[in-house]
Scaffold this active site. Structure first.
Site, PDB file in Angstrom:
ATOM      1  N   TRP A   1       0.523  -1.761   0.176  1.00 43.99           N
ATOM      2  CA  TRP A   1       0.267  -0.428   0.210  1.00 43.99           C
ATOM      3  C   TRP A   1       1.122   1.140  -0.299  1.00 43.99           C
ATOM      4  O   TRP A   1       0.537   2.626  -0.659  1.00 43.99           O
ATOM      5  CB  TRP A   1      -0.665   0.137   0.596  1.00 43.99           C
ATOM      6  CG  TRP A   1      -2.058   1.109   1.500  1.00 43.99           C
ATOM      7  CD1 TRP A   1      -2.970   1.749   0.616  1.00 43.99           C
ATOM      8  CD2 TRP A   1      -1.488   1.872   1.854  1.00 43.99           C
ATOM      9  NE1 TRP A   1      -3.226   2.997   1.453  1.00 43.99           N
ATOM     10  CE2 TRP A   1      -2.116   3.843   1.790  1.00 43.99           C
ATOM     11  CE3 TRP A   1      -0.214   2.723   2.688  1.00 43.99           C
ATOM     12  CZ2 TRP A   1      -2.471   4.235   3.144  1.00 43.99           C
ATOM     13  CZ3 TRP A   1       0.212   4.015   3.891  1.00 43.99           C
ATOM     14  CH2 TRP A   1      -1.414   4.893   3.342  1.00 43.99           C
ATOM     15  N   HIS A   2       2.106   0.795   0.764  1.00 41.80           N
ATOM     16  CA  HIS A   2       2.968   2.229   0.856  1.00 41.80           C
ATOM     17  C   HIS A   2       3.080   2.780  -0.918  1.00 41.80           C
ATOM     18  O   HIS A   2       4.078   4.317  -0.546  1.00 41.80           O
ATOM     19  CB  HIS A   2       4.263   2.121   2.152  1.00 41.80           C
ATOM     20  CG  HIS A   2       3.441   2.421   3.171  1.00 41.80           C
ATOM     21  ND1 HIS A   2       2.601   0.933   4.225  1.00 41.80           N
ATOM     22  CD2 HIS A   2       3.655   3.537   4.227  1.00 41.80           C
ATOM     23  CE1 HIS A   2       2.433   1.650   4.921  1.00 41.80           C
ATOM     24  NE2 HIS A   2       2.691   3.558   5.171  1.00 41.80           N
ATOM     25  N   GLY A   3       3.783   2.369  -1.591  1.00 39.90           N
ATOM     26  CA  GLY A   3       4.275   2.179  -3.108  1.00 39.90           C
ATOM     27  C   GLY A   3       4.536   0.954  -3.444  1.00 39.90           C
ATOM     28  O   GLY A   3       4.658  -0.067  -3.268  1.00 39.90           O
TER      29      GLY A   3
ATOM     30  N   PHE B   1       1.639   8.807  -1.453  1.00 38.91           N
ATOM     31  CA  PHE B   1       1.149   7.925  -1.080  1.00 38.91           C
ATOM     32  C   PHE B   1      -0.141   7.956  -1.102  1.00 38.91           C
ATOM     33  O   PHE B   1      -0.742   6.407  -1.354  1.00 38.91           O
ATOM     34  CB  PHE B   1       1.815   7.017   0.506  1.00 38.91           C
ATOM     35  CG  PHE B   1       3.153   6.812   0.681  1.00 38.91           C
ATOM     36  CD1 PHE B   1       3.949   6.063  -0.467  1.00 38.91           C
ATOM     37  CD2 PHE B   1       3.754   6.815   1.949  1.00 38.91           C
ATOM     38  CE1 PHE B   1       5.225   6.089   0.094  1.00 38.91           C
ATOM     39  CE2 PHE B   1       4.888   7.051   1.894  1.00 38.91           C
ATOM     40  CZ  PHE B   1       5.547   6.496   0.448  1.00 38.91           C
TER      41      PHE B   1
END
Length: 890
Positions: A738-740, A890
């Site tokens: 989810w962060h990248g 993000f």
């Protein structure tokens, strides 16, 4: 929704805020508009050197019959030998007015300070590095947009200087920003204040041993280096440097010598702004002014340079003299230069005698330089073309038409509205005034329109994306609720469709390149044929999580579907948390919205204090450490040794926490100003005693979202240890992704998943109540905090690195890098020590169960806290460019 503050509450809040600003203004006035701090300036700083030069001129007995002032920057400081010039000047005394680092914007303030009546000198010389309005001049590249100038002149500015100084910057938003900085002088002095606070002993020693000769107008400051042996081939565009020239200097020499000048209309305006007033000032008093084309580079492609453009216009308007350029161009030889743009000792002597000879001849009537130059401008067009090269034809006039794009640019569309800018807080003040000034429901529309405008400032296309997402969620939620109430069997299908629509948006924009790149790599392709070039809407992950939680909560019957589309639109678009959270669940937001109450003075002051504290975290702590982290990760191999690696690791650990928690504080504080209470997102995560405890304290709204909407639906810890481990790993791997869209983020999530599984299986991380001794328990707590921080920090290496190769290089440096220099400056070292001290203090506060809430503070204490925050933001924030918040991507 009642959106009016009661008059008494409004007055109370306004008085508290006004009192805080009054205290701040008083301190700024006493410290920076009196001699109090001026006595503590670093003599080597920009401001200190400028002030020292002024003091030396003021201490010099004037002689208006003989004194010739030569203005300038470091090229005059090191290039003018007053003794040699005075000896060749037939009774004239030449004074070195070169202050290194200054530009023409600084010189009017310098002459006003040393010659307030404009009658001190026999003549004034203004050096220029080109006789044309072109970009061969160093100042032409950033002359009108160089905020560094303000640091030199800040103590010499007056209130009536503010409009011209601020207005000289090209960007209207910079005009506002720098105008405020000029008014509140401390902002321009914060680097000096921080250096003094970091090492007051060193400052005391520097002040006690000031070298007065460093700024003596009668002293020369020659350089002994030489570029003899430098060979330039203009025909082929090559340069052979002599031995000993560094790579950086070689690049600078190439830029100075080989770059072909192009017209610079902005530089003409800049010269009219800052050189013309000096000429006019002295011409009106009958004091001759000279322009001289100083030697600026170790080689020049032209033997002659004819004056044209702004300098000729200034000379003709006020009677200034333009000394012939050819003799000075003849000094542009490698053996006369110390580096790419400074004369050496031999060159300084030749330049000084030549300048004195020319000025003396003009003053004694032996020839008039201005007439000579103007006559030379009347030569044939062929000769001018030969000397100056072909001139570009002026562009045909364009007919202005106010299109939609013109309007968008005028209102700032596409220009990010940064939280750390004055403009953002002006925006908040305007929105707050409208919100509380308009009746009832209109306040919601104000917030919605303001939120869309705020989002469009980053990219107008983002708003279209947000509208599509809003409409999709709104309609699907109503369909889900109706299916649930009717007991239809397509309930799960509708929910799956709604979640899929959100994930499709997220995947298409954020993960397309990641997925196609991974597939192409697995297939052994050297190039990625499926590469998709799409803009990634800022904050898309946060929108997606809020949307999914809303649909799931409607599906579970925890809340009813929203029937008013504008209310749901406000939920997704509400600007304080729009870009990076905290992730506010629909039930909480609409509970606040539908049961909205009028904020009291405590809410207003708390909101401002919380937002101010967030700005302080970002600008005073995160940004200085960001400079270290970015420097290190930008060139890992250039910073060998374990000390540099550990400095960078600590710096990024501090950057990401204070940057993100600072943003959360700003969002929470701004929301409180409008009557919304947002959930806490951080709770001192680096004081966690285990990785499990860390995730109870770090990005709390994300952690609880993953728990409630992913970990528990997967089965949580209900089906035994193996299932628990599986669910933890899936949750953390997806949390990392989810962060990248990068495998290092997945690895970071997996790293934390392994730590959580290990703690769950071994029981590590539970409270140390079984340890009998209170002293031993406290020691164990401290040890566990230190160990947890190191584990978390080592994980940040994966988070920060662009590739696994970079991560491995950093890990190798951390544990086998050997000795090397530190990356911390004195101020960054002080910050690190202050953070550790604050952590220890916080442990003591928690130990004795001391709780201090904002409403418990008396009004006087609240005012003092707000004023202190303002002073801290003025003096302790990073003087460099503030990076964008990390979590915006993000």
């Amino acid at each position: 929704m009642q959106s009016r503050l009661e008059p008494s509450a409004k007055r109370t809040a306004a008085l508290l805020v006004a009192a805080a600003f009054a205290i701040f203004a008083l301190v700024d006035l006493l410290a920076f508009r009196t001699p109090v701090y001026r006595r503590l300036l670093d003599p080597a700083s920009s401001t200190g050197s400028f002030e020292a030069a002024i003091q030396q001129f003021r201490a010099l007995p004037p002689n208006s019959r003989t004194d010739v002032l030569v203005l300038g920057d470091s090229r005059i400081y090191s290039g003018l030998d007053p003794s040699a010039a005075s000896a060749a000047g037939a009774g004239l005394r030449f004074l070195n007015g070169g202050v290194p680092g200054t530009t023409p914007r600084c010189w009017p303030f310098f002459v006003r300070a040393i010659d307030p009546r404009g009658n001190r000198f026999r003549a004034v010389v203004i050096p220029v590095d080109t006789y044309a309005d072109d970009d061969s001049a160093i100042g032409s590249l950033d002359g009108d947009d160089r905020p560094m100038d303000l640091r030199y002149i800040i103590f010499q500015t007056r209130l009536f200087d503010l409009p011209k100084l601020a207005g000289s910057f090209s960007d209207p938003r910079e005009r506002v920003e720098y105008g405020i900085d000029i008014f509140w002088r401390g902002t321009q002095l914060r680097d000096d204040v921080q250096a003094f606070a970091a090492d007051p002993t060193a400052r005391t020693r520097a002040l006690a041993h000031v070298d007065t000769a460093a700024y003596d107008p009668l002293q020369s400051h020659p350089r002994d280096e030489t570029l003899a042996g430098l060979n330039v081939d203009f025909a082929h565009g090559t340069i052979d440097e002599p031995p000993g020239v560094s790579a950086d200097e070689a690049r600078a020499i190439t830029t100075q010598v080989l770059t072909v000048a192009k017209p610079s209309p902005s530089y003409a305006i800049y010269r009219q702004q800052w050189l013309a007033p000096i000429v006019q000032r002295y011409a009106s008093a009958g004091i001759p002014v000279f322009f001289v084309r100083i030697p600026t580079r170790p080689a020049h492609r032209d033997a002659v340079q004819l004056p044209r453009g702004s300098l000729v216009e200034i000379a003709q308007a006020y009677g200034a003299h333009l000394l012939p350029a050819a003799p000075y161009l003849a000094l542009e030889r490698p053996d006369l230069f110390a580096d790419e743009d400074h004369l050496n000792r031999t060159g300084s002597a030749l330049f000084s005698r030549l300048l004195a000879h020319d000025v003396s001849n003009v003053l004694n009537g032996r020839f008039v330089a201005t007439q000579s130059v103007i006559r030379s401008r009347a030569t044939s067009r062929t000769e001018v073309a030969r000397v100056e090269g072909p001139r570009s034809q002026p562009d045909p006039p364009k007919h202005e038409h106010h299109s939609l794009s013109w309007f968008a640019a005028a209102v700032g569309i596409g220009i990010p509205l940064q939280f750390q800018s004055y403009e953002f807080w002006l925006f908040v003040a305007i929105i707050a005034a409208l919100f509380y000034g308009l009746p009832r429901r209109a306040g919601r529309y104000v917030l919605l329109v303001a939120s869309y405008y705020f989002y469009a400032r980053w990219n107008a296309w983002y708003v279209l994306f947000l509208w599509i997402l809003t409409a999709s969620d709104f309609l699907i939620a109503i369909a889900v609720e109706r299916a649930r109430e009717a007991g239809r069997g397509n309930l799960r299908l509708l929910l799956a469709g709604g979640i899929a629509a959100n994930l499709l948006f997220l995947g298409a924009f954020k993960y397309s390149n990641f997925a196609s790149g991974t597939v192409s790599a697995l297939l052994g392709m050297h190039q990625n044929p499926w590469l998709v070039s799409l803009f990634v809407p800022i904050g898309i992950s946060f929108h997606t999580f809020q949307s999914i939680s809303y649909l799931v909560d409607v599906y579970r019957g925890r809340m009813t579907a929203i029937r008013k589309p504008l209310d749901y639109a406000l939920y997704l678009a509400f600007f304080p948390q729009l870009l990076a959270g905290p992730i506010v669940r629909a039930g909480l937001f609409f509970g606040e919205l539908f049961a909205w109450r009028t904020p009291g003075p405590q809410d207003i002051t708390y909101g401002l204090a919380r937002a101010g504290f967030g700005l302080f975290k970002k600008m005073a702590i995160a940004d200085p450490f960001a400079d270290v982290a970015n420097t290190y990760w930008g060139a890992i191999g250039a910073h060998p040794g374990a000390p540099a690696a550990w400095c960078a690791l600590f710096a990024f650990s501090m950057q990401i926490y204070f940057d993100f928690s600072g943003y959360s504080d700003i969002a929470i504080g701004c929301a409180r100003l409008f009557g919304f209470v947002f959930p806490e997102n951080f709770r001192m995560p680096y004081l966690a005693t285990s990785v499990t405890d860390f995730w109870h304290r770090w990005h709390i709204t994300l952690s609880t979202w993953l728990r409630d909407y992913l970990y528990i639906p997967l089965g949580g810890s209900r089906d035994g240890r193996l299932a628990t481990v599986r669910n933890l790993m899936i949750t953390m791997l997806l949390g990392g992704l989810w962060h990248g869209a990068q495998w290092t983020f997945v690895a970071w999530g997996g790293y934390h998943g392994l730590m959580l599984c290990f703690e769950r299986l071994t029981g590590i991380g539970r409270d140390p109540e079984r340890v009998p001794s209170a002293v031993h328990r406290r020691m164990l707590v401290v040890a566990r905090i230190a160990g947890t921080f190191i584990i978390v920090a080592l994980g940040w290496v994966l988070f920060r690195s662009q590739s696994f190769g970079d991560a491995i290089a950093v890990y190798r440096a951390l544990f086998a890098g050997g000795p090397g220099p530190s990356l911390f400056s004195a101020w960054q070292t002080v910050l690190a020590a202050a953070i550790l001290a604050f952590g220890a203090l916080r442990l003591l506060v928690d130990r004795f169960a001391v709780r201090l809430a904002w409403p418990q503070l008396r009004p006087a204490a609240q005012v003092a806290a707000l004023a202190g925050l303002l002073l801290a933001l003025q003096l302790l924030t990073w003087p460099g460019i503030s990076p964008t918040f990390i979590y915006f991507k993000f």
